[in-house]
Design a protein around this motif. Sequence first.
Motif, PDB file in Angstrom:
ATOM      1  N   GLY A   1     -25.215  -3.767 -12.327  1.00 16.27           N
ATOM      2  CA  GLY A   1     -24.221  -2.795 -12.746  1.00 16.27           C
ATOM      3  C   GLY A   1     -22.810  -3.356 -12.751  1.00 16.27           C
ATOM      4  O   GLY A   1     -22.487  -4.315 -12.044  1.00 16.27           O
ATOM      5  N   ARG A   2     -21.955  -2.728 -13.538  1.00 18.40           N
ATOM      6  CA  ARG A   2     -20.555  -3.144 -13.708  1.00 18.40           C
ATOM      7  C   ARG A   2     -19.660  -2.212 -12.888  1.00 18.40           C
ATOM      8  O   ARG A   2     -19.600  -1.009 -13.137  1.00 18.40           O
ATOM      9  N   VAL A   3     -18.963  -2.787 -11.909  1.00 16.75           N
ATOM     10  CA  VAL A   3     -18.125  -2.025 -10.991  1.00 16.75           C
ATOM     11  C   VAL A   3     -16.656  -2.290 -11.307  1.00 16.75           C
ATOM     12  O   VAL A   3     -16.251  -3.435 -11.522  1.00 16.75           O
ATOM     13  N   LEU A   4     -15.863  -1.223 -11.326  1.00 18.32           N
ATOM     14  CA  LEU A   4     -14.439  -1.294 -11.624  1.00 18.32           C
ATOM     15  C   LEU A   4     -13.617  -0.872 -10.418  1.00 18.32           C
ATOM     16  O   LEU A   4     -13.970   0.082  -9.721  1.00 18.32           O
ATOM     17  N   TYR A   5     -12.511  -1.574 -10.190  1.00 23.36           N
ATOM     18  CA  TYR A   5     -11.569  -1.179  -9.149  1.00 23.36           C
ATOM     19  C   TYR A   5     -10.830   0.081  -9.599  1.00 23.36           C
ATOM     20  O   TYR A   5     -10.283   0.154 -10.704  1.00 23.36           O
ATOM     21  N   GLY A   6     -10.806   1.071  -8.736  1.00 25.84           N
ATOM     22  CA  GLY A   6     -10.055   2.296  -9.006  1.00 25.84           C
ATOM     23  C   GLY A   6      -9.850   3.045  -7.715  1.00 25.84           C
ATOM     24  O   GLY A   6     -10.715   3.017  -6.822  1.00 25.84           O
ATOM     25  N   THR A   7      -8.729   3.738  -7.584  1.00 28.57           N
ATOM     26  CA  THR A   7      -8.335   4.307  -6.299  1.00 28.57           C
ATOM     27  C   THR A   7      -8.241   5.822  -6.268  1.00 28.57           C
ATOM     28  O   THR A   7      -8.174   6.404  -5.192  1.00 28.57           O
ATOM     29  N   ASP A   8      -8.203   6.484  -7.428  1.00 29.78           N
ATOM     30  CA  ASP A   8      -7.882   7.914  -7.501  1.00 29.78           C
ATOM     31  C   ASP A   8      -6.467   8.154  -7.000  1.00 29.78           C
ATOM     32  O   ASP A   8      -6.187   9.143  -6.304  1.00 29.78           O
ATOM     33  N   LEU A   9      -5.553   7.247  -7.349  1.00 30.50           N
ATOM     34  CA  LEU A   9      -4.152   7.367  -6.942  1.00 30.50           C
ATOM     35  C   LEU A   9      -3.605   8.734  -7.349  1.00 30.50           C
ATOM     36  O   LEU A   9      -3.747   9.150  -8.492  1.00 30.50           O
ATOM     37  N   GLY A  10      -2.980   9.401  -6.405  1.00 28.48           N
ATOM     38  CA  GLY A  10      -2.551  10.782  -6.578  1.00 28.48           C
ATOM     39  C   GLY A  10      -3.370  11.736  -5.733  1.00 28.48           C
ATOM     40  O   GLY A  10      -2.974  12.874  -5.505  1.00 28.48           O
ATOM     41  N   ASN A  11      -4.518  11.246  -5.236  1.00 27.27           N
ATOM     42  CA  ASN A  11      -5.392  12.028  -4.364  1.00 27.27           C
ATOM     43  C   ASN A  11      -5.077  11.648  -2.918  1.00 27.27           C
ATOM     44  O   ASN A  11      -5.656  10.715  -2.364  1.00 27.27           O
ATOM     45  N   GLY A  12      -4.129  12.351  -2.308  1.00 28.63           N
ATOM     46  CA  GLY A  12      -3.757  12.068  -0.931  1.00 28.63           C
ATOM     47  C   GLY A  12      -2.823  10.877  -0.823  1.00 28.63           C
ATOM     48  O   GLY A  12      -2.259  10.396  -1.807  1.00 28.63           O
ATOM     49  N   GLU A  13      -2.670  10.383   0.397  1.00 31.92           N
ATOM     50  CA  GLU A  13      -1.735   9.296   0.681  1.00 31.92           C
ATOM     51  C   GLU A  13      -2.420   7.953   0.438  1.00 31.92           C
ATOM     52  O   GLU A  13      -3.200   7.478   1.250  1.00 31.92           O
ATOM     53  N   LEU A  14      -2.117   7.351  -0.697  1.00 39.28           N
ATOM     54  CA  LEU A  14      -2.660   6.047  -1.058  1.00 39.28           C
ATOM     55  C   LEU A  14      -1.512   5.126  -1.451  1.00 39.28           C
ATOM     56  O   LEU A  14      -0.499   5.590  -1.991  1.00 39.28           O
ATOM     57  N   PRO A  15      -1.641   3.825  -1.218  1.00 36.24           N
ATOM     58  CA  PRO A  15      -0.584   2.902  -1.641  1.00 36.24           C
ATOM     59  C   PRO A  15      -0.472   2.856  -3.152  1.00 36.24           C
ATOM     60  O   PRO A  15      -1.459   3.004  -3.870  1.00 36.24           O
ATOM     61  N   ASP A  16       0.748   2.626  -3.653  1.00 32.12           N
ATOM     62  CA  ASP A  16       0.985   2.661  -5.092  1.00 32.12           C
ATOM     63  C   ASP A  16       0.345   1.494  -5.828  1.00 32.12           C
ATOM     64  O   ASP A  16      -0.034   1.623  -6.980  1.00 32.12           O
ATOM     65  N   GLY A  17       0.245   0.343  -5.199  1.00 28.86           N
ATOM     66  CA  GLY A  17      -0.276  -0.828  -5.887  1.00 28.86           C
ATOM     67  C   GLY A  17      -1.665  -1.198  -5.435  1.00 28.86           C
ATOM     68  O   GLY A  17      -2.513  -0.330  -5.199  1.00 28.86           O
ATOM     69  N   VAL A  18      -1.905  -2.505  -5.325  1.00 26.32           N
ATOM     70  CA  VAL A  18      -3.210  -2.993  -4.897  1.00 26.32           C
ATOM     71  C   VAL A  18      -3.504  -2.458  -3.493  1.00 26.32           C
ATOM     72  O   VAL A  18      -2.711  -2.615  -2.566  1.00 26.32           O
TER      73      VAL A  18
END
Length: 337
Positions: A248-265
């Motif tokens: 399978g092909r896995v992609l990096y993604g964070t759901d940025l905007g969902n709670g307190e997450l860092p803006d970048g990597v």
Amino acid sequence: MSTGAAGDAAGTPTGRPARLRLPGGAAGPEGVAFPPFIDHHVHLQMVDPDAAPQAGIAGVVDLGAELTAIAALAAREPLPRVVFAGQFLTAPGGYPSDRWWLRPGSLRELPAATRADDRRALPDPIETAVAEQAAFGARLVKIMLNADAGPVFDRATVDAIVVAARARGLLVATHAEGEGTARLAIEAGADVLVHAPFTERLDDELVALAAASGQCWITTFDIHARAGEASALGTAIDNTARFLAAGGRVLYGTDLGNGELPDGVNPGELAAMLAAGLAPGELIGALSDPWPLGDPVEWGGDALATFVPGPQPQDAEELPAWLAGARVVPIENLEFG
């Protein structure tokens, strides 16, 4: 022009040593240059849209927003480059219609699909909704299937959305949460699951089907870790490990905007991806994968690179913290040895 990123035998980008030139031409730090890093799951209406490039993210895939607002963000010249899905498409009363964070105009409730011979003179609401996403510049549509938080579309309606999207040249992204929803999305041919499945352990046959069909999974592990959802995190990692093993092909993604997450990597996201079985080269590949576009050049890869100061660590456990120091730079500001 190339970022100078090298690749391993399988074509996975591994980066290339480079030195950053500072303003005025002074020599800056040495490090490694990669193709542009992409966060494949964000919500720009809920964060500062200008923060990500300062922390290594050159492009984002927005997966739920009001059409006028997200089209305006995508049309801006400054980074990050934005590809988007447009509105959340959901069943009447379905998720996320009752959520406090829902931005006005970002939800589109659609009725169940009707048979072709039952249609009348009025336009089909599914085809109309998909056409509107495309008219605003969306590259995807996003189907919401959260059986734990309200009604969800039946298979016929999901099929109708997929058909309408294909007719417009759009990909199909699916939020699958609750029993049976991942199966529905996989069997209906969705192009991507926007979260690695986290509410139930998928059987090996279904995981293999997802991989064989070319479906992508976006990780978003760290939202579970930060919320203290150990069971959901463990389930997502287990499903993803077997998906990877099946090709399978896995992609990096964070759901940025969902709670307190860092803006970048996000080093927490990367650490969980390593725990799911990604090798270091695969981790870099998931960060720099141009999906849903076809080539890094479409993300600015002919003019931009993600640069990480310092030598790449040999110990995989040190990789997330090192990558968290990334920044987006013009290629013309890099000197390659």
